[in-house]
Design a protein around this motif. Structure first.
Motif, mmCIF file in Angstrom:
data_model
loop_
_atom_site.group_PDB
_atom_site.id
_atom_site.type_symbol
_atom_site.label_atom_id
_atom_site.label_comp_id
_atom_site.label_asym_id
_atom_site.label_seq_id
_atom_site.Cartn_x
_atom_site.Cartn_y
_atom_site.Cartn_z
ATOM 1 N N THR A 135 -19.742 37.418 -28.786
ATOM 2 C CA THR A 135 -19.293 38.766 -29.449
ATOM 3 C C THR A 135 -18.025 37.864 -30.255
ATOM 4 O OG1 THR A 135 -17.575 39.447 -27.474
ATOM 5 C CG2 THR A 135 -19.602 40.087 -27.471
ATOM 6 N N ARG A 136 -17.366 37.259 -30.046
ATOM 7 C CA ARG A 136 -15.931 37.108 -31.031
ATOM 8 C C ARG A 136 -16.496 35.660 -31.912
ATOM 9 N NH1 ARG A 136 -10.528 37.014 -28.334
ATOM 10 N NH2 ARG A 136 -10.377 36.760 -30.095
ATOM 11 N N PHE A 137 -15.743 35.219 -33.049
ATOM 12 C CA PHE A 137 -16.658 34.272 -33.316
ATOM 13 C C PHE A 137 -14.910 33.438 -34.703
ATOM 14 C CE2 PHE A 137 -20.186 37.647 -33.208
ATOM 15 C CZ PHE A 137 -21.116 36.914 -32.323
ATOM 16 N N PRO A 138 -15.510 32.329 -34.439
ATOM 17 C CA PRO A 138 -16.267 31.350 -33.774
ATOM 18 C C PRO A 138 -16.145 30.858 -32.847
ATOM 19 C CG PRO A 138 -14.663 29.799 -35.091
ATOM 20 C CD PRO A 138 -14.970 31.600 -35.236
ATOM 21 N N TYR A 139 -17.513 31.186 -32.144
ATOM 22 C CA TYR A 139 -17.787 31.117 -30.647
ATOM 23 C C TYR A 139 -18.699 29.820 -30.332
ATOM 24 C CZ TYR A 139 -19.797 32.273 -25.784
ATOM 25 O OH TYR A 139 -19.985 32.566 -24.665
ATOM 26 N N PHE A 140 -17.443 28.848 -28.824
ATOM 27 C CA PHE A 140 -17.878 27.580 -29.014
ATOM 28 C C PHE A 140 -18.440 27.679 -27.310
ATOM 29 C CE2 PHE A 140 -14.729 27.269 -32.082
ATOM 30 C CZ PHE A 140 -15.847 26.519 -33.344
ATOM 31 N N ILE A 141 -19.384 26.453 -27.605
ATOM 32 C CA ILE A 141 -19.547 26.315 -25.595
ATOM 33 C C ILE A 141 -19.973 24.534 -25.769
ATOM 34 C CG2 ILE A 141 -21.692 26.612 -24.307
ATOM 35 C CD1 ILE A 141 -22.989 28.406 -26.171
ATOM 36 N N MET B 93 -21.741 25.850 -31.809
ATOM 37 C CA MET B 93 -21.053 27.031 -32.565
ATOM 38 C C MET B 93 -22.056 27.537 -33.050
ATOM 39 S SD MET B 93 -18.207 25.262 -35.513
ATOM 40 C CE MET B 93 -19.453 24.845 -36.572
ATOM 41 N N CYS B 94 -21.235 28.555 -32.753
ATOM 42 C CA CYS B 94 -21.788 29.802 -33.940
ATOM 43 C C CYS B 94 -20.679 30.222 -34.842
ATOM 44 C CB CYS B 94 -22.542 30.891 -33.060
ATOM 45 S SG CYS B 94 -23.615 32.063 -33.502
ATOM 46 N N ARG B 95 -20.868 30.029 -36.109
ATOM 47 C CA ARG B 95 -19.999 30.736 -36.770
ATOM 48 C C ARG B 95 -19.786 32.475 -36.992
ATOM 49 N NH1 ARG B 95 -21.078 25.622 -40.983
ATOM 50 N NH2 ARG B 95 -19.812 24.565 -40.116
ATOM 51 N N SER B 96 -21.128 32.912 -37.009
ATOM 52 C CA SER B 96 -20.678 34.716 -37.964
ATOM 53 C C SER B 96 -22.126 35.261 -36.437
ATOM 54 C CB SER B 96 -21.074 34.254 -38.394
ATOM 55 O OG SER B 96 -22.176 33.876 -39.322
ATOM 56 N N PHE C 88 -26.534 27.472 -34.511
ATOM 57 C CA PHE C 88 -26.161 27.501 -34.673
ATOM 58 C C PHE C 88 -25.720 25.221 -35.066
ATOM 59 C CE2 PHE C 88 -28.818 26.757 -30.751
ATOM 60 C CZ PHE C 88 -29.225 24.914 -31.399
ATOM 61 N N PHE C 89 -25.289 25.083 -35.078
ATOM 62 C CA PHE C 89 -24.407 23.981 -35.472
ATOM 63 C C PHE C 89 -23.505 23.129 -34.132
ATOM 64 C CE2 PHE C 89 -21.143 20.451 -37.255
ATOM 65 C CZ PHE C 89 -21.835 20.025 -37.834
ATOM 66 N N ALA C 90 -25.065 21.588 -33.779
ATOM 67 C CA ALA C 90 -24.007 21.341 -32.784
ATOM 68 C C ALA C 90 -23.141 20.137 -32.691
ATOM 69 C CB ALA C 90 -25.170 20.634 -32.064
ATOM 70 N N PHE C 91 -22.771 19.472 -32.350
ATOM 71 C CA PHE C 91 -21.785 18.737 -32.634
ATOM 72 C C PHE C 91 -21.155 17.684 -31.702
ATOM 73 C CE2 PHE C 91 -18.458 21.278 -33.727
ATOM 74 C CZ PHE C 91 -17.447 20.583 -32.725
#
Length: 242
Positions: free
Chosen positions: A36-42, A58-61, A70-73
């Motif tokens: 529910t809050r962004f950016p959201y990190f796992i 990471m999901c920015r919005s 999502f973006f993974a690094f």
């Protein structure tokens, strides 16, 4: 650890990271759906050859959440305790300590830099990126501190990735003077202004050597930033995952 050793160490874990990436995707999708809050990190942690690594999603919005984008690094850190002997006169002028501290080796296990991935000679390996201690220190001084942000090192890395937007390889080539055997400049413009200045070293490795704030821009850099971020938005609006 020299450049060759650093990049070799990073490529050693590419396959291990891809296996971990595939094994956690169900968990990642489920957790992102509840974010529910962004950016959201796992975040997931693992070790290889005694070195700690982090795989971060990471999901920015909310918009990206709806698109299931999502973006993974994946990254590890390294340390420089004293300035290298072959430091350039420009770096010496600014002081040796700015070049010391923690740097980051990272790659994207789901894309591995499509720009280089499709370059002849790369053979699908993707690209390992070195964000040097100098770049991290400059980012702290020129972006985080003026905004009153006091972050732990891993939070700094995530902050950089959250603001990371789009590259420009066509502009100013002055970064060639920082090292030998540089194929091209490679600057990353950041959301909200500023850019990481970098170099393509070869078909599988890149280095970002400093961070430049918007008030330090010269020549046509501000116009390049506007054009680059405008192109990023056009691609994003077409539904391409970026």
């Amino acid at each position: 650890m020299n450049d060759e050793e650093k990049f070799h160490e990073a490529f050693r874990v590419v396959e291990k990271t891809k296996r971990l990436f595939d094994s956690v995707m169900e968990d990642v999708s489920d957790r992102f759906s509840r974010g529910t809050r962004f950016p959201y990190f796992i975040r997931y942690a693992f070790e290889d050859n005694g070195n700690p690594w982090r795989l971060v999603f990471m999901c920015r919005s909310k918009e990206q959440k709806k698109r299931k984008s999502f973006f993974a690094f994946c990254y590890t850190t390294y340390s420089i305790e004293k300035a290298p002997k072959d430091m350039s006169p420009k770096d010496l002028k600014h002081g040796k300590n700015i070049n010391c501290g923690k740097g980051v080796l990272w790659f994207d296990p789901n894309g591995l830099y499509h720009y280089l991935r499709q370059t002849p000679g790369n053979h699908g390996l993707g690209c390992v990126v070195d964000i040097t201690p100098h770049a991290i220190n400059r980012y702290t001084e020129r972006y985080l501190k003026p905004k009153g942000l006091q972050l732990e090192f891993d939070q700094k890395v995530e902050n950089i990735m959250n603001r990371w937007r789009w590259c420009d390889t066509e502009g100013d080539k002055s970064s060639r003077k920082y090292t030998k055997d540089v194929l091209s400049s490679y600057d990353i413009f950041m959301q909200g202004g500023g850019m990481l200045r970098g170099q393509i070293l070869n078909m599988t490795s890149m280095r970002f050597f400093t961070y430049v704030s918007e008030d330090m821009y010269y020549s046509n850099q501000l116009e390049r930033q506007k054009d680059t971020l405008r192109e990023y938005q056009k691609i994003k609006n077409r539904g391409v995952k970026v």
